[in-house]
Design a protein around this motif. Structure first.
Motif, short mmCIF file in Angstrom:
data_model
loop_
_atom_site.label_atom_id
_atom_site.label_comp_id
_atom_site.label_asym_id
_atom_site.label_seq_id
_atom_site.Cartn_x
_atom_site.Cartn_y
_atom_site.Cartn_z
N PHE A 128 0.88 -1.17 0.00
CA PHE A 128 0.00 0.00 0.00
C PHE A 128 0.91 1.22 0.00
CE2 PHE A 128 -3.59 2.31 2.46
CZ PHE A 128 -4.34 2.50 1.30
N GLU A 129 0.54 2.22 -0.77
CA GLU A 129 1.37 3.42 -0.90
C GLU A 129 1.33 4.23 0.41
OE1 GLU A 129 0.44 5.66 -4.43
OE2 GLU A 129 1.38 7.47 -3.59
N THR A 130 2.45 4.87 0.74
CA THR A 130 2.49 5.67 1.96
C THR A 130 1.41 6.76 1.94
OG1 THR A 130 4.83 5.21 2.20
CG2 THR A 130 3.98 7.09 3.43
N CYS A 131 1.19 7.40 0.79
CA CYS A 131 0.07 8.36 0.67
C CYS A 131 -1.25 7.68 1.00
CB CYS A 131 -0.02 8.91 -0.75
SG CYS A 131 1.18 10.19 -1.13
N GLY A 132 -1.40 6.43 0.58
CA GLY A 132 -2.65 5.71 0.87
C GLY A 132 -2.87 5.58 2.36
N HIS A 152 9.62 4.76 2.21
CA HIS A 152 9.48 4.10 0.92
C HIS A 152 8.05 4.27 0.41
CE1 HIS A 152 9.05 -0.01 3.22
NE2 HIS A 152 8.11 0.83 3.53
N TYR A 153 7.89 3.89 -0.86
CA TYR A 153 6.61 4.12 -1.53
C TYR A 153 5.59 3.08 -1.09
CZ TYR A 153 3.86 5.76 -5.60
OH TYR A 153 2.92 6.31 -6.42
N ILE A 154 6.07 1.87 -0.87
CA ILE A 154 5.17 0.74 -0.65
C ILE A 154 5.56 0.01 0.63
CG2 ILE A 154 4.56 -1.56 -1.52
CD1 ILE A 154 3.30 0.71 -3.06
N ARG A 201 8.20 11.14 -4.70
CA ARG A 201 7.55 12.42 -4.98
C ARG A 201 6.34 12.77 -4.11
NH1 ARG A 201 6.82 14.91 -11.08
NH2 ARG A 201 5.41 16.57 -10.47
N CYS A 202 5.17 12.18 -4.35
CA CYS A 202 4.00 12.56 -3.54
C CYS A 202 4.19 12.16 -2.08
CB CYS A 202 2.72 11.92 -4.09
SG CYS A 202 2.85 10.15 -4.43
N CYS A 203 4.68 10.92 -1.85
CA CYS A 203 4.69 10.38 -0.48
C CYS A 203 5.53 11.21 0.50
CB CYS A 203 5.16 8.93 -0.48
SG CYS A 203 4.07 7.82 -1.41
N PRO A 204 6.80 11.56 0.17
CA PRO A 204 7.54 12.35 1.15
C PRO A 204 6.92 13.72 1.42
CG PRO A 204 8.79 12.12 -0.90
CD PRO A 204 7.63 11.20 -0.99
#
Ligand SMILES: [Zn+2]
Length: 816
Positions: free
Chosen positions: A317-321, A365-367, A401-404
């Motif tokens: 799952f994406e960190t943004c998620g 990380h992204y995921i 990009r989006c997540c950090p």
């Protein structure tokens, strides 16, 4: 004491059960009551459905203990120092300050939300001042027509405005207003929403905004409640009616869209009050989680988009998620007054969010996956939707990009939502963590409640009330869904709370200065079985899930000394199944508590306050795949001839490498051998940039050459070149025919069937064309089959000559 009587009457009307002790009315309720008048904070104004709970202004809750330390790590990590790292935060040529600036989209707004609230939560003057500079720039850049931000975005989506990043800015401005009381903000918002209201309906249907209007609507409703401007409700209706439809189904499968978007029907329910709208948010949550959320941690298998077959706990799952899902759950608690949303928020906060970051918050990380045996900096094959490395820890400004930029909202919003104001002028402990809350209650007098707890690592919560005078108000204490037998003491005396899981205990009394409440939330070990994961199990203790702790080797893979990037590699075995029958029941799993106070950051293997000792056996055939990704789960119970070992399980949030969904070891007739998996075919190509050749592993059957619903491989943007795509079987095969299905998006894009092609096979180190080929078709919308003199080989190449000026690709290729 008339006010107190109102409260108690409300209790009697709205709650089930109830018992009086001393002068305290004690009740249990399944939802916070929603009164239409009398609230002490901005709450829903008619005709909106009354608000059960209100967010307190940023700064009202001061986090303490481990939560404060997470925020301090944010401040010294990349959230706090993003301006040093991110070109998206350079002020030169930035459209959020100078509307003619060329730079500026979602990154700065994503970051500003979490960064500003981090400053308010920590009461950190330097952060508050740095956030203020951006806010002043934004306020100053508003145009006479009401628009603000980069002018470029005004016509950026099919000639229409891209309204999405503005939604994030509005959120940051709202928080700033609640913190500062700066009256320029509501005036600015009114002017902007007037401009937005004048946009063509088509503008509500395009871009990211179309799937994320919930963010915009939340601010519209807040502004309506504050100002009473009725036209704002017309704008909210337009946002709902013209955007994608989350009310009757799921319109989109992108993980962040879903995490934000599913609350939209419940938000609009406040206005329309149509019960199906309220129910739609829960239904959408269940649709997602019942199929793709079948593992612990609170997220779902959506590493970019949900893809139908990819549901094993090795998906991520994406960190943004994670942080957007938490934000949705926090808002849903306030809209619904139901405690379940706080349970869902805690599940992510304690079990997933900490492991999405390095322990020093200088990388993420992204995921993040429930089962994850190696976090390396290489792209994976089919497992993940994206074809870039997503697992190594880095600041990731330009690759993640989006997540950090977005992750800062995780802990700062969480801290703000620990305590809520209730519509009956009381307070609700919605999420538990050590903290101090200052809030108006009863007749509007400000009280302070200090909360001391190690939760979720401890099961007691101690509250102490400070009040300038005796005050009657209700105090709502959330009882989590996993908690049986919660008990309450007031000033050391037990009260008969009759608390049930997933409820609120309501203590209504005349509170005096120095009154104390002691809440005990007993935690027990329990085992969850996941039928959709072939009978795998996970182990919980209270709100914490536990993962196998195996050795982590942190290996630098890039970055600078100040901002290093790391891979994390396993240095001890991970392929264990749990021996549950030898432990007779989950209760026999031994909990070991580390003596002494909690470490400042309890989310590391070395500092984890709790460990579970469990019996387990290795499953030798359970291995990593060729991408070093953990093999998919097989049916439990599983046979193992290995000896029983005692293994340690640590909190999932402390384990960066982890097995969380375990096979179960069995010995009976129903136990299965674990089948060693042959390596799947490997796909490579002469060139791959946009589309990955592993897409061909899906073997999906297209409906047409332009079918966008099946995975495709293309050589895009190469045009007119000679190219190849190759399959390696991993073993020798006898083959005498093949077929290919060409991708061709005539009318939409730049891919066409090729000019010509041929098939070669591997013979030792050489590639040789097949002999006696029956023909090489280049027809669209069909399989182009070729038969040839049989060959025994390990690999084939489809060699193509692309047409002049266009690219090309495949949707499917088969060999028999
Ligand atoms: Zn992201």
């Amino acid at each position: 004491m008339s006010y107190r009587n109102e409260v108690c009457a409300a209790c009697l009307l709205l709650v089930a059960g109830g018992a009086a002790a001393d002068d305290t009315s004690v009740c249990v309720t399944n939802a916070l009551p929603a009164f239409s008048t009398g609230a002490l904070y901005v709450s829903n104004r008619a005709p909106l459905a009354p608000s059960p709970a209100m967010k307190l202004p940023p700064g009202a809750v001061a986090p303490k203990g481990w939560l404060r330390h997470q925020l301090e790590l944010d401040a010294t990590g990349f959230v706090g120092r993003m301006a040093e790292l991110s070109n998206y935060l350079k002020t030169e040529d930035n459209g959020w300050i100078d509307p003619n600036g060329k730079q500026g989209w979602e990154e700065m707004p994503y970051w500003l939300r979490g960064y500003g609230d981090l400053g308010y939560a920590l009461n950190d003057p330097a952060i508050i001042a740095a956030a203020r500079k951006w806010i002043e720039g934004i306020l100053a850049c508003q145009r006479p027509d009401g628009y603000f931000g980069p002018l470029r975005l005004k016509t950026d989506v099919q000639g229409l405005p891209d309204l999405w990043p503005h939604m994030l800015v509005l959120d940051a401005l709202h928080a700033y207003y609640e913190f500062s009381g700066d009256e320029r903000v509501p005036a600015f918002m009114l002017k902007y929403f007037k401009w937005q209201n004048g946009q063509p309906l088509q503008a509500f249907k395009v871009g990211w905004g179309a799937v994320r209007w919930a963010d915009n609507m939340a601010v519209i409703y807040w502004l309506y409640n504050k100002t009473g401007e009725a036209w704002l409700l017309d704008l909210a209706r337009k946002c709902h009616e013209e955007s994608v439809d989350y009310a009757t189904g799921i319109p989109n499968w992108h993980n962040v869209n879903l995490s934000q978007g599913i609350r939209e029907p419940a938000e609009y329910w406040m206005q329309a009050q149509e019960p199906t709208l309220f129910a739609a948010t829960e239904r959408n949550y269940r649709i997602i989680m019942d199929t793709w959320g079948q593992f612990p941690g609170g997220g779902f298998a959506g590493d970019e988009n949900i893809r139908k077959p990819y549901r094993d706990p090795r998906q991520g799952f994406e960190t943004c998620g994670f942080v957007e899902f938490m934000h949705t759950f926090e808002i849903m608690t306030r809209i619904s007054g139901q405690p379940i949303w706080s349970d869902r928020c805690e599940e992510i906060a304690f079990n997933s969010l900490p492991a999405a970051l390095t322990p020093d918050h200088k990388g993420l990380h992204y995921i993040t996956c429930a089962n994850c045996i190696q976090l390396d900096n290489t792209k994976k094959g089919r497992q993940f939707d994206n074809q870039f490395p997503m697992l190594a820890y880095k600041p990731g400004i330009y690759n993640y990009r989006c997540c950090p930029h977005n992750v800062g909202i995780g802990w700062s919003f969480y801290a703000e939502e620990l305590w809520l104001a209730t519509s009956d002028r009381g307070l609700c402990a919605s999420l538990y963590a050590a903290s101090e809350v200052k809030a108006k209650v009863a007749d509007g007098t400000e009280v302070v409640v200090a909360e001391a707890t190690d939760y979720p690592f401890g099961e007691t919560v101690e509250l102490r009330v400070s009040t300038p005078k005796p005050l009657c108000f209700p105090l709502y204490l959330r009882v989590p869904r996993w908690c049986d037998g919660a008990s309450v003491k007031i000033n050391g005396h037990a009260v008969d709370a009759k608390a049930t899981p997933q409820s609120y205990v309501v203590l209504s009394r005349e509170w005096k200065d120095g009154d104390t409440v002691s809440l005990r939330l007993p935690m027990r070990v329990s085992v969850r079985t996941w039928p959709q994961q072939k009978g795998a199990v996970s182990v919980d203790f209270g709100p914490l899930t536990f993962s196998l702790a195996f050795g982590e080797k942190w290996q630098r893979c890039g970055g600078t000394d100040a901002w290093p990037e790391y891979e994390v590699l396993p240095i001890s075995p991970w392929n264990f199944g749990l021996v549950l029958d030898a432990q007779t029941s989950a209760g026999a799993l031994e909990v070991v508590r580390k003596p002494g106070p909690l470490a400042p950051n309890p989310f590391t293997p070395d500092t984890a306050p709790l460990t579970l000792r469990a019996k387990a056996k290795k499953i030798p055939a359970w291995t990593a795949d060729r991408d070093q990704v953990v093999g998919v789960l097989q049916q439990s119970p599983v046979l193992s001839k290995e000896p029983v070992e005692t293994v340690s399980l640590i909190p999932m949030g402390a384990a960066r490498l982890r097995i969380t969904s375990f096979p179960v070891i069995g010995t009976g007739a129903d136990a299965h051998e674990w089948i060693a998996q042959p390596p799947p075919p490997k796909f490579t190509a002469s060139f791959a940039e946009v589309d990955h050749p592993e897409a061909l592993a899906e073997s999906a059957q297209p409906s047409a050459s332009s079918d966008q619903s099946v995975p495709r491989f293309t050589w895009w943007p190469h045009k007119g070149t000679a190219e190849w795509v190759q399959i390696e079987f991993g073993q020798t095969k006898n083959v005498s025919s093949a077929s290919v299905y060409w991708f061709d998006d005539t009318g939409k894009g730049g891919c066409r069937v090729p000019q010509s092609w041929r098939l070669s096979y591997r013979d030792g180190d050489a590639w040789k064309p097949v002999e006696s080929a029956s023909g090489y078709g280049v027809e669209p919308n069909q399989n182009n089959s070729v038969s040839f003199k049989p060959v025994s080989t390990t690999a084939f190449r489809v060699e193509v000559q692309l047409r002049d000026e266009v690219s090309g690709g495949l949707l499917n290729m088969q060999f028999k």
